[in-house]
Design a protein around this motif. Structure first.
Motif, PDB file in Angstrom:
ATOM      1  N   ILE A   7      78.062  -5.208  59.862  1.00 12.76           N
ATOM      2  CA  ILE A   7      77.648  -3.801  59.810  1.00 12.76           C
ATOM      3  C   ILE A   7      77.664  -3.298  58.365  1.00 12.76           C
ATOM      4  CG2 ILE A   7      78.282  -1.439  60.471  1.00 12.76           C
ATOM      5  CD1 ILE A   7      76.978  -2.986  62.708  1.00 12.76           C
ATOM      6  N   PHE A   8      78.741  -3.568  57.636  1.00 12.46           N
ATOM      7  CA  PHE A   8      78.839  -3.086  56.261  1.00 12.46           C
ATOM      8  C   PHE A   8      77.876  -3.807  55.320  1.00 12.46           C
ATOM      9  CE2 PHE A   8      83.020  -1.376  57.606  1.00 12.46           C
ATOM     10  CZ  PHE A   8      82.721  -0.040  57.342  1.00 12.46           C
ATOM     11  N   ASP A   9      77.479  -5.026  55.665  1.00 13.28           N
ATOM     12  CA  ASP A   9      76.453  -5.701  54.881  1.00 13.28           C
ATOM     13  C   ASP A   9      75.083  -5.058  55.117  1.00 13.28           C
ATOM     14  OD1 ASP A   9      78.192  -7.423  53.687  1.00 13.28           O
ATOM     15  OD2 ASP A   9      77.781  -9.106  55.055  1.00 13.28           O
ATOM     16  N   LEU A  10      74.836  -4.598  56.340  1.00  8.35           N
ATOM     17  CA  LEU A  10      73.568  -3.933  56.651  1.00  8.35           C
ATOM     18  C   LEU A  10      73.513  -2.524  56.059  1.00  8.35           C
ATOM     19  CD1 LEU A  10      72.967  -4.970  60.358  1.00  8.35           C
ATOM     20  CD2 LEU A  10      71.650  -5.668  58.348  1.00  8.35           C
ATOM     21  N   ILE A  11      74.636  -1.821  56.079  1.00 10.51           N
ATOM     22  CA  ILE A  11      74.704  -0.456  55.557  1.00 10.51           C
ATOM     23  C   ILE A  11      75.437  -0.523  54.220  1.00 10.51           C
ATOM     24  CG2 ILE A  11      75.411   1.915  56.019  1.00 10.51           C
ATOM     25  CD1 ILE A  11      75.558   1.142  58.988  1.00 10.51           C
ATOM     26  N   ASP A  12      74.721  -0.913  53.210  1.00  9.65           N
ATOM     27  CA  ASP A  12      75.296  -1.064  51.879  1.00  9.65           C
ATOM     28  C   ASP A  12      75.160   0.248  51.129  1.00  9.65           C
ATOM     29  OD1 ASP A  12      76.258  -2.002  49.498  1.00  9.65           O
ATOM     30  OD2 ASP A  12      74.464  -3.160  48.996  1.00  9.65           O
ATOM     31  N   TRP A  20      66.304  -0.164  51.555  1.00  8.77           N
ATOM     32  CA  TRP A  20      66.033   1.066  52.302  1.00  8.77           C
ATOM     33  C   TRP A  20      65.970   2.286  51.388  1.00  8.77           C
ATOM     34  CZ3 TRP A  20      63.867   0.523  56.673  1.00  8.77           C
ATOM     35  CH2 TRP A  20      64.156  -0.586  57.464  1.00  8.77           C
ATOM     36  N   TYR A  21      66.766   2.290  50.328  1.00  6.25           N
ATOM     37  CA  TYR A  21      66.710   3.410  49.384  1.00  6.25           C
ATOM     38  C   TYR A  21      65.348   3.476  48.710  1.00  6.25           C
ATOM     39  CZ  TYR A  21      67.489   6.371  45.364  1.00  6.25           C
ATOM     40  OH  TYR A  21      67.363   7.366  44.429  1.00  6.25           O
ATOM     41  N   TRP A  22      64.834   2.329  48.289  1.00  8.50           N
ATOM     42  CA  TRP A  22      63.548   2.304  47.599  1.00  8.50           C
ATOM     43  C   TRP A  22      62.404   2.645  48.535  1.00  8.50           C
ATOM     44  CZ3 TRP A  22      64.106   2.848  42.727  1.00  8.50           C
ATOM     45  CH2 TRP A  22      65.258   2.367  42.118  1.00  8.50           C
ATOM     46  N   ILE A  23      62.518   2.242  49.790  1.00  9.68           N
ATOM     47  CA  ILE A  23      61.510   2.637  50.787  1.00  9.68           C
ATOM     48  C   ILE A  23      61.564   4.143  50.996  1.00  9.68           C
ATOM     49  CG2 ILE A  23      60.886   2.478  53.230  1.00  9.68           C
ATOM     50  CD1 ILE A  23      61.763  -0.490  53.098  1.00  9.68           C
ATOM     51  N   ALA A  24      62.764   4.693  51.116  1.00  4.40           N
ATOM     52  CA  ALA A  24      62.911   6.148  51.302  1.00  4.40           C
ATOM     53  C   ALA A  24      62.375   6.913  50.092  1.00  4.40           C
ATOM     54  CB  ALA A  24      64.374   6.504  51.543  1.00  4.40           C
ATOM     55  N   LEU A  25      62.617   6.387  48.894  1.00  2.00           N
ATOM     56  CA  LEU A  25      62.106   7.026  47.682  1.00  2.00           C
ATOM     57  C   LEU A  25      60.581   7.051  47.683  1.00  2.00           C
ATOM     58  CD1 LEU A  25      63.066   8.116  44.821  1.00  2.00           C
ATOM     59  CD2 LEU A  25      62.534   5.819  43.997  1.00  2.00           C
ATOM     60  N   ALA A  26      59.958   5.941  48.020  1.00  2.00           N
ATOM     61  CA  ALA A  26      58.494   5.864  48.044  1.00  2.00           C
ATOM     62  C   ALA A  26      57.908   6.778  49.121  1.00  2.00           C
ATOM     63  CB  ALA A  26      58.051   4.419  48.283  1.00  2.00           C
ATOM     64  N   VAL A  27      58.494   6.777  50.294  1.00  3.65           N
ATOM     65  CA  VAL A  27      57.998   7.627  51.382  1.00  3.65           C
ATOM     66  C   VAL A  27      58.176   9.108  51.042  1.00  3.65           C
ATOM     67  CG1 VAL A  27      58.440   8.305  53.790  1.00  3.65           C
ATOM     68  CG2 VAL A  27      58.266   5.895  53.193  1.00  3.65           C
ATOM     69  N   THR A  28      59.294   9.456  50.422  1.00  4.19           N
ATOM     70  CA  THR A  28      59.552  10.845  50.045  1.00  4.19           C
ATOM     71  C   THR A  28      58.492  11.357  49.090  1.00  4.19           C
ATOM     72  OG1 THR A  28      61.924  10.604  50.378  1.00  4.19           O
ATOM     73  CG2 THR A  28      61.207  12.392  48.945  1.00  4.19           C
ATOM     74  N   TRP A  29      58.204  10.588  48.040  1.00  2.00           N
ATOM     75  CA  TRP A  29      57.219  11.053  47.054  1.00  2.00           C
ATOM     76  C   TRP A  29      55.803  10.980  47.580  1.00  2.00           C
ATOM     77  CZ3 TRP A  29      58.419  14.455  43.868  1.00  2.00           C
ATOM     78  CH2 TRP A  29      59.704  14.511  43.342  1.00  2.00           C
ATOM     79  N   SER A  30      55.533  10.032  48.446  1.00  2.00           N
ATOM     80  CA  SER A  30      54.212   9.975  49.074  1.00  2.00           C
ATOM     81  C   SER A  30      53.990  11.210  49.947  1.00  2.00           C
ATOM     82  CB  SER A  30      54.096   8.700  49.905  1.00  2.00           C
ATOM     83  OG  SER A  30      52.883   8.675  50.599  1.00  2.00           O
ATOM     84  N   PHE A 102      76.183   6.059  45.334  1.00  2.00           N
ATOM     85  CA  PHE A 102      75.440   6.759  46.384  1.00  2.00           C
ATOM     86  C   PHE A 102      75.087   8.181  45.940  1.00  2.00           C
ATOM     87  CE2 PHE A 102      75.318   9.375  50.258  1.00  2.00           C
ATOM     88  CZ  PHE A 102      74.263   8.750  50.908  1.00  2.00           C
ATOM     89  N   CYS A 103      76.013   8.871  45.297  1.00  2.00           N
ATOM     90  CA  CYS A 103      75.756  10.235  44.808  1.00  2.00           C
ATOM     91  C   CYS A 103      74.743  10.231  43.672  1.00  2.00           C
ATOM     92  CB  CYS A 103      77.061  10.901  44.373  1.00  2.00           C
ATOM     93  SG  CYS A 103      78.171  11.227  45.755  1.00  2.00           S
ATOM     94  N   GLN A 104      74.772   9.208  42.828  1.00  2.00           N
ATOM     95  CA  GLN A 104      73.758   9.085  41.788  1.00  2.00           C
ATOM     96  C   GLN A 104      72.370   8.962  42.411  1.00  2.00           C
ATOM     97  OE1 GLN A 104      74.798   5.620  39.507  1.00  2.00           O
ATOM     98  NE2 GLN A 104      76.623   6.564  38.609  1.00  2.00           N
ATOM     99  N   ALA A 105      72.269   8.126  43.437  1.00  2.00           N
ATOM    100  CA  ALA A 105      70.981   7.896  44.090  1.00  2.00           C
ATOM    101  C   ALA A 105      70.460   9.169  44.757  1.00  2.00           C
ATOM    102  CB  ALA A 105      71.117   6.775  45.119  1.00  2.00           C
TER     103      ALA A 105
END
Length: 175
Positions: A7-12, A20-30, A102-105
């Motif tokens: 679980i902790f390996d999946l939710i890093d 997942w962060y980079w996907i969320a970033l791309a979707v957010t700006w799109s 996480f807070c930086q991101a």
């Protein structure tokens, strides 16, 4: 296999190394560049191309969304700015002073989005004040969209640079 380790390996929470962060970033700006003041940009293009009913629909949805944005800004603007500034400051301190990745991101995503929110409020106020319709409205929405895209590109560049720096610094630290 240990279930909690899986679980902790999946939710890093090391966000910059998480796909997942980079996907969320791309979707957010799109999404931010597609929905201009809450209006899908394809509706602006359809109004430019077809005119008539498509133009009337664009003006109606623009009037509704602009009224809504300005109402929220006038009624709760100061409270929203205060709460937003508090959370951005908390994220910045936790992220960059205490090195919580996480807070930086989240900060690198939330700060430019808050700038886009203020820009949207300003654009809505200008459209209302100048009574933009037709070509003037489409032009103002196109300029707003271009500005959002530029903010998004700068944000993605800064985030990618910072993320690579963080991943590099983590990879060279001793074990």
């Amino acid at each position: 296999m240990d279930f909690t380790k899986l679980i902790f390996d999946l939710i890093d929470l090391r966000s910059f190394s998480n796909l997942w962060y980079w996907i969320a970033l791309a979707v957010t700006w799109s999404s931010a560049s597609h929905w201009v003041l809450g209006i899908p940009y394809d509706m602006v293009m359809r109004a430019r191309r077809l005119g008539g009913q498509a133009e009337a629909d664009l003006q109606d949805i623009a009037r509704i969304n602009i009224s809504r944005i300005l109402y929220i800004g006038r009624e709760a603007g100061m409270i929203l700015v205060t709460i937003g500034a508090f959370f951005l400051t908390a994220l910045a301190i936790l992220g960059f002073w205490y090195h919580v990745e996480f807070c930086q991101a989240v900060f690198l995503l939330a700060l430019p989005l808050s700038i886009v929110g203020l820009l949207s409020l300003s654009t809505a106020a200008r459209i209302e004040a100048e009574g933009d319709t037709g070509e003037a409205l489409r032009r103002r929405l196109a300029i707003h969209r271009l500005t959002v895209q530029v903010i998004g590109m700068i944000s993605i560049f800064v985030t990618a640079f910072w993320g690579m720096l963080q991943n590099f610094s983590v990879s060279i630290l001793p074990g």
